[in-house]
Design a protein around this motif. Structure first.
Motif, PDB file in Angstrom:
ATOM      1  N   CYS A 115       1.111  -1.233  -0.139  1.00  0.00           N
ATOM      2  CA  CYS A 115      -0.016   0.069  -0.010  1.00  0.00           C
ATOM      3  C   CYS A 115       0.716   1.300   0.128  1.00  0.00           C
ATOM      4  O   CYS A 115       1.820   1.386   0.798  1.00  0.00           O
ATOM      5  CB  CYS A 115      -0.982  -0.030   1.337  1.00  0.00           C
ATOM      6  SG  CYS A 115      -1.837   1.414   1.588  1.00  0.00           S
ATOM      7  N   CYS A 121       0.075   2.849   3.755  1.00  0.00           N
ATOM      8  CA  CYS A 121       0.480   2.420   5.062  1.00  0.00           C
ATOM      9  C   CYS A 121       1.538   1.149   4.945  1.00  0.00           C
ATOM     10  O   CYS A 121       1.978   0.681   5.908  1.00  0.00           O
ATOM     11  CB  CYS A 121      -0.814   1.906   5.732  1.00  0.00           C
ATOM     12  SG  CYS A 121      -1.514   0.431   4.934  1.00  0.00           S
ATOM     13  N   CYS A 131      -4.167  -0.328  -0.107  1.00  0.00           N
ATOM     14  CA  CYS A 131      -4.963  -1.393   0.679  1.00  0.00           C
ATOM     15  C   CYS A 131      -6.365  -0.908   0.785  1.00  0.00           C
ATOM     16  O   CYS A 131      -6.791   0.352   0.666  1.00  0.00           O
ATOM     17  CB  CYS A 131      -4.470  -1.591   1.887  1.00  0.00           C
ATOM     18  SG  CYS A 131      -4.799  -0.365   3.247  1.00  0.00           S
ATOM     19  N   CYS A 145      -7.058   1.912   3.245  1.00  0.00           N
ATOM     20  CA  CYS A 145      -6.756   3.131   2.947  1.00  0.00           C
ATOM     21  C   CYS A 145      -7.088   3.810   1.644  1.00  0.00           C
ATOM     22  O   CYS A 145      -7.646   5.043   1.516  1.00  0.00           O
ATOM     23  CB  CYS A 145      -5.132   3.195   2.468  1.00  0.00           C
ATOM     24  SG  CYS A 145      -4.244   3.086   4.032  1.00  0.00           S
TER      25      CYS A 145
END
Ligand SMILES: [Zn+2]
Ligand SMILES: [Zn+2]
Length: 144
Positions: free
Chosen positions: A12, A15, A28, A31
């Protein structure tokens, strides 16, 4: 465990969590959802105020400038030069950089309150809505 078939595992962008290789997005799901929510905020603001500056968007929607800039980098937002801008708030003089507003959000709120107050006062003074106004001569001879 993630099997590495000569490819780097996709992570991601926000994150750094490992995401599905086949994912359509660089984020992800959590997010991605957050980003979409933020983008929708910007989008709906831009629908109402086309060509708003990043500074204005931050001021009006609370979306931080660097996030807006991320959307520019991702190609989801396009920057265009602005020919006409109100540089500062006409009331408090704070930085505005807006083609749409003459006042900052704080001042607009204040002005709205003042307007509301004026409206209430006007209403109060027009309590008898359809009453005709007469100049009173001498004593008040009101007929029932
Ligand atoms: Zn993430
Ligand atoms: Zn202001």
């Amino acid at each position: 465990m993630v099997k590495n078939k000569g490819l780097l595992a996709r992570t991601c962008k926000k994150c750094k969590k490992i995401i599905d290789e086949k994912s359509l997005y660089d984020y992800c799901p959590e997010c991605f959802k957050k980003i979409e929510e933020v983008f929708e905020k910007i989008e709906s603001y831009l629908k109402e105020y086309p060509g708003a500056t990043a500074f204005e968007i931050e001021q009006e929607t609370g979306v931080p400038y660097h996030i807006i800039n991320n959307f520019v980098r991702d190609g989801r937002l396009i920057e265009m030069p602005n020919e006409y801008l109100n540089f500062e708030c006409k009331r408090c003089g704070c930085l505005l950089l807006s083609a749409h507003h003459k006042y900052c959000p704080t001042c607009r709120e204040e002005l709205e309150k003042e307007m509301e107050l004026a409206k209430i006062q006007l209403k109060q003074s027009m309590n008898h809505e359809n009453a005709k106004m007469h100049i009173r001569h001498g004593e008040n001879k009101r007929k029932k």
